[in-house]
Design an enzyme around this catalytic site. Structure first.
Site, PDB file in Angstrom:
ATOM      1  N   CYS A 151       0.826  -1.207   0.000  1.00 53.21           N
ATOM      2  CA  CYS A 151       0.000   0.000   0.000  1.00 53.21           C
ATOM      3  C   CYS A 151       0.869   1.270   0.000  1.00 53.21           C
ATOM      4  CB  CYS A 151      -0.968  -0.035   1.179  1.00 53.21           C
ATOM      5  SG  CYS A 151      -2.382   1.088   0.982  1.00 53.21           S
ATOM      6  N   GLY A 152       0.989   1.957   1.111  1.00 51.19           N
ATOM      7  CA  GLY A 152       1.819   3.149   1.154  1.00 51.19           C
ATOM      8  C   GLY A 152       3.251   2.871   0.757  1.00 51.19           C
TER       9      GLY A 152
END
Length: 433
Positions: free
Chosen positions: A320-321
């Protein structure tokens, strides 16, 4: 055979936004201040609430979930906590009966009573109907109610009278200061300057009926058989990014890597620290890179080091991030473009609309690695996924979940993996194939 017992409640509500986290944190802080040893768990996938609850309780907060974590692993954690603690608080997710499995399912699976948090700011006697409905719909063992945002002593008395045979265990008045939120939930504890003072104030303001609380029965837990984990990562050093931009990581993931034999080396890309030179693999968890894009775009040592690690064939897992930070660029919600590390062709665009949410699994020959997804951005790329996660059928009619990209020894996806659900599969992500 019963080997442990403790006072346990699952803190739930009729919906999100009722004050479950605030109440659980206040209760943990209050009981801890009375000399009790408190352990807190969070139902379902979550990263931010556990940080707040860890600050309140003084102990790491782990996830409990019948699907992602599994019933036997959840029971093992509860049993261990009952051996160490006087009180166990389990914060539920969404409303009591929302989801499959729900917080109510979890409570029933382990014989845990429910403590309902009800926001009474705009009601009085009707709160009794809500409490009775929560109890009887399942049903569940409803131990009592904590009324949140009580306006006055008189208001509290009206609420108590409406409870009928359900104990009103406590009242929490309207807060002058509340924990701030953003698109993924509450802000990180480090971002709140007076977080400990706020927690202390909430604990002081929580009017807890100690006689009714002490009368709650203890829950018993039976011995579980631990599952042996092969030390597939013995001798390996795994660099783990950990700072405000890369903060979304399950405590169980770090435990699993250590049980697999790995040594963890923490570093901060935000501080422009390079990937540790002695690392054999790299783990970039999720977080808030979009809030720190300006800093990351100018972190030259970090950028050069991750590019060099990738070029050298280092195994990298970016979730994700972590994936967002490895793309060509990130466009924030104000439309500003920021250059990222450039290992993944394409750009991430932040958006106000939720892009994906739910439980998912990544299939391996060793079985499924379970986890979840939750993001407010999209990745525009010409890269072709090597695979997709599979959505939990309870949450969606569509099977295909998040794309998984494979570039060299780099795996990247919006998917957040819960390593303890399949340690062998998790280990393979950090080994050269």
């Amino acid at each position: 055979m019963v080997i442990a017992q403790a006072k346990v409640v699952l803190v739930s509500a009729i919906a999100s936004g009722q004050g479950k986290t605030t109440t659980t944190a206040a209760l943990a802080r209050k009981l801890r201040g009375q000399g009790k040893v408190v352990r807190v768990f969070k139902t379902g996938p979550d990263f931010i609430d556990p940080m707040i609850l860890e600050r309140a309780s003084g102990a790491p907060v782990y996830s409990l979930d019948l699907w992602m974590v599994g019933q036997s692993a959840s029971q093992a954690m509860l049993t261990q906590a009952a051996l160490e603690a006087d009180v166990i608080l389990i914060e539920g997710v969404m409303g009591l009966y929302d989801g499959r499995p729900s917080s109510a399912d979890l409570a029933r699976a382990f014989g845990v009573p429910v403590l309902a948090v009800l926001d009474v700011a705009a009601m009085a006697q009707t709160v009794g109907a809500l409490a009775l409905g929560l109890r009887d719909f399942g049903p569940v063992h409803l131990a009592g109610v904590i009324a949140n945002r009580v306006a006055s002593a008189g208001h509290g008395k009206m609420v108590a009278a409406a409870m009928r045979d359900i104990p009103l265990l406590g009242c929490l008045p309207r807060q002058a200061e509340v924990l701030p939120e953003r698109h993924l939930g509450l802000v990180l504890p480090e971002e709140v300057g007076q977080i400990d003072a706020m927690l202390d104030t909430m604990a002081e303001q929580l009017e807890l009926d100690m006689q009714a609380w002490d009368a709650l029965p203890e829950t018993q837990f039976e011995q579980t058989n631990p599952v042996a984990i092969p030390r597939l990562l013995a001798g390996k050093k795994i660099a783990v990014a950990r700072d405000a931009a890369f903060a979304f990581i399950y405590a169980a993931n770090l435990d699993t890597l250590r049980m697999l034999g790995a040594e963890l080396l923490f570093f901060s890309p935000l501080a422009d620290q390079p990937v540790p030179a002695q690392a054999d693999a790299l783990y970039l968890p999720g977080g808030y890179p979009e809030l720190h894009a300006a800093t990351l775009s100018t972190a030259q040592r970090w950028t050069a080091s991750v590019r060099a690690a990738h070029a050298a064939g280092m195994p990298i897992l970016a979730e994700c991030g972590g994936m967002m930070a490895l793309t060509d660029g990130l466009v924030d919600q104000e439309g500003q473009h920021w250059t990222m590390a450039g290992l993944l062709s394409g750009e991430v665009h932040m958006q106000k609309k939720l892009a994906a949410l739910g439980a998912q699994a990544w299939h391996f020959s060793d079985g499924d690695l379970r986890g979840h997804t939750f993001h407010y951005s999209r990745f525009d790329t010409s890269l072709h996924p090597v695979a997709h996660t599979i959505k939990n059928a309870h949450y969606s009619d569509s099977d295909q979940g998040e794309a998984i990209y494979h570039c060299g020894h780099l795996y990247a996806s919006y998917f957040h993996a819960y390593f303890a659900s399949n340690p062998i599969a998790a280990a393979r992500l950090f080994l050269r194939s």
